[in-house]
Design a protein around this motif. Sequence first.
Motif, PDB file in Angstrom:
ATOM      1  N   SER A 393      39.011  29.152  36.900  1.00  0.00           N
ATOM      2  CA  SER A 393      39.273  28.910  35.472  1.00  0.00           C
ATOM      3  C   SER A 393      40.649  29.472  35.132  1.00  0.00           C
ATOM      4  N   ASP A 394      41.250  28.961  34.062  1.00  0.00           N
ATOM      5  CA  ASP A 394      42.601  29.383  33.665  1.00  0.00           C
ATOM      6  C   ASP A 394      42.713  30.899  33.613  1.00  0.00           C
ATOM      7  N   GLY A 395      43.712  31.416  34.308  1.00  0.00           N
ATOM      8  CA  GLY A 395      44.002  32.855  34.242  1.00  0.00           C
ATOM      9  C   GLY A 395      43.057  33.720  35.066  1.00  0.00           C
ATOM     10  N   CYS A 396      42.135  33.116  35.785  1.00  0.00           N
ATOM     11  CA  CYS A 396      41.166  33.903  36.564  1.00  0.00           C
ATOM     12  C   CYS A 396      41.613  34.100  38.007  1.00  0.00           C
ATOM     13  N   GLU A 397      41.439  35.307  38.505  1.00  0.00           N
ATOM     14  CA  GLU A 397      41.614  35.575  39.935  1.00  0.00           C
ATOM     15  C   GLU A 397      40.214  35.788  40.497  1.00  0.00           C
ATOM     16  N   ILE A 398      39.862  35.062  41.532  1.00  0.00           N
ATOM     17  CA  ILE A 398      38.519  35.196  42.086  1.00  0.00           C
ATOM     18  C   ILE A 398      38.523  36.260  43.185  1.00  0.00           C
ATOM     19  N   ASP A 399      37.643  37.246  43.050  1.00  0.00           N
ATOM     20  CA  ASP A 399      37.458  38.251  44.102  1.00  0.00           C
ATOM     21  C   ASP A 399      36.480  37.643  45.115  1.00  0.00           C
ATOM     22  N   LEU A 400      37.023  37.256  46.276  1.00  0.00           N
ATOM     23  CA  LEU A 400      36.204  36.504  47.239  1.00  0.00           C
ATOM     24  C   LEU A 400      35.022  37.314  47.768  1.00  0.00           C
ATOM     25  N   LYS A 401      35.251  38.615  47.947  1.00  0.00           N
ATOM     26  CA  LYS A 401      34.136  39.433  48.449  1.00  0.00           C
ATOM     27  C   LYS A 401      33.022  39.508  47.412  1.00  0.00           C
ATOM     28  N   ALA A 402      33.418  39.594  46.123  1.00  0.00           N
ATOM     29  CA  ALA A 402      32.409  39.627  45.056  1.00  0.00           C
ATOM     30  C   ALA A 402      31.687  38.278  44.974  1.00  0.00           C
ATOM     31  N   LEU A 403      32.445  37.197  45.174  1.00  0.00           N
ATOM     32  CA  LEU A 403      31.841  35.858  45.156  1.00  0.00           C
ATOM     33  C   LEU A 403      30.819  35.723  46.291  1.00  0.00           C
ATOM     34  N   ALA A 404      31.233  36.183  47.491  1.00  0.00           N
ATOM     35  CA  ALA A 404      30.332  36.084  48.650  1.00  0.00           C
ATOM     36  C   ALA A 404      29.070  36.923  48.433  1.00  0.00           C
ATOM     37  N   SER A 405      29.240  38.128  47.864  1.00  0.00           N
ATOM     38  CA  SER A 405      28.071  38.983  47.600  1.00  0.00           C
ATOM     39  C   SER A 405      27.150  38.325  46.577  1.00  0.00           C
ATOM     40  N   PHE A 406      27.753  37.708  45.574  1.00  0.00           N
ATOM     41  CA  PHE A 406      26.970  37.006  44.542  1.00  0.00           C
ATOM     42  C   PHE A 406      26.149  35.879  45.202  1.00  0.00           C
TER      43      PHE A 406
END
Lengths: 440, 73
Positions: A393-406
């Motif tokens: 989404s606009d202006g968002c940085e995705i934390d990949l480790k947090a995404l994977a944990s989610f």
Amino acid sequence: MNRLIDRIAENAASYPGKTAVIYGGEHISYADLLGRIDVESAAIMQAEGYAKGSGIVVQNTQNADFIVRYFAIHKAGCVAVPVEKDIPDARLEQISRIVAAENFSDEIADVLFTTGTTGVSKGVMISHRTIVANAENLADAQGFAADVVFIVNGPLNHIGSLSKIYPTLLMGGTLYIIDGMKDMNQFFGALDYPCDKMATFLVPASIRMLVQFSAERLASYARKIDFIETGAAPITQADMEKLCELLPHSRLYNTYASTETGIIATHNYNSDVCVAGCLGKAMKHSKFFITDEGSVACSGDTLMSGYIGDSEMTARVMRNGVIYTADCGRIDECGRLHLTGRADDIINVGGFKVAPSEVEDAAMAFDGIADCICIAAKHPVLGTVTKLLYVASDGCEIDLKALASFLKSKLEAYKVPMFYSREEKIQRTYNGKLNRKYYL
Amino acid sequence: MKEKIVKLLSDALPIVDLDSDFLFSELDSLGVTTILMVLSEEFGIHLESTDATSKNLRNIDSIVKMVEDKLKA
């Protein structure tokens, strides 16, 4: 009724002292195994709320306790519902609810939850007759026998490993359980077990790892390895040839099977044609044919009884005793089955089927993901893995480790993508659907 | 050497916590294979699957030590 648990009891009477299961230095004889099953089964029958024909969830512990509990459930007249060791809590609750709502006939032995041929996670009902037919198919076609020690390295709740427990215990052989193939010292430690004949099942990624990083060591067991079966995912021609070279005396099988169809066909590529995709002839309780659309259809005693609580979905894949799979194939002049691909979106990761839509739905619930698609990616050692392409989404940085944990908290571990890539946009078709063909 | 290995492994296994002191227990067999593959290709060292022990893959420092030992051998 013909139940495997009754055959195990016969084996315990015929050779009580013979080792049935080895795990972590513990040796359990057939008599002890049956004794532990009897105790567990009595406890199940005395538990509050016990009812014949009810489903009981059994979480994989990857040791003898799982096997004891699994057969105790059968012995108590109940239905075993094996699930992963690391299953997310929400998924476990969902499965427990589905199973609790069902009243099973006494023919049903198991409910195995799988992505399977439909792309949606479904509970596949397996009968006692099917379990025995799978056991006899493998014993007859691959030579499971009383003097074979079979190393089980995959998760015991999955059909790939469960289906090896069946012929081993049916024939009075010995199961040697190890916890995965991460620690190869454990695998070679198992091969060092003092006996004349060992066998195992290895997914293609494990074979790749062995031929690439342990070729010499594996070859040193050439006289002892009776057979190795692979299946679940395509194995490359190069790996097949290398394994034949390392183990010239062993039978090396490539098998066609799924949770829904059971164990259908197998091919020894170390004595006959060594061709990738060749899965051999139908086993004794099974038949297959190719439909007019070019997909594989199967019949025989190894087929599932249906999907739990979903007769509509069952009718979509199973009609008049025939299961119509999404695998594309052909039959050669000798009656051998050859697989050529799949007719749906399912991604096969080391034998585990992943529906990309399930991964995408889970990822879309993560804050900051505006769009995504889960695709198959090639890995030089592991074969096919999954990759998530996402738009932030606009202006968002995705934390990949947090995404994977989610994702790990929502999905079984094998469904969590290995690779991630941020994209400007995800390709969609003119009517807004994900354009999966674009990413093939 | 350490920075190079961290970069290589971060690219190959983006979701693995390379700062962990319990790396081996957090990896699955695919992760272990990937580490062996990346290191053997990059450094031209001979790795066996039996090198993938909990001691050698305990953390990033133990991985660096394993690579250095293999380079000396």
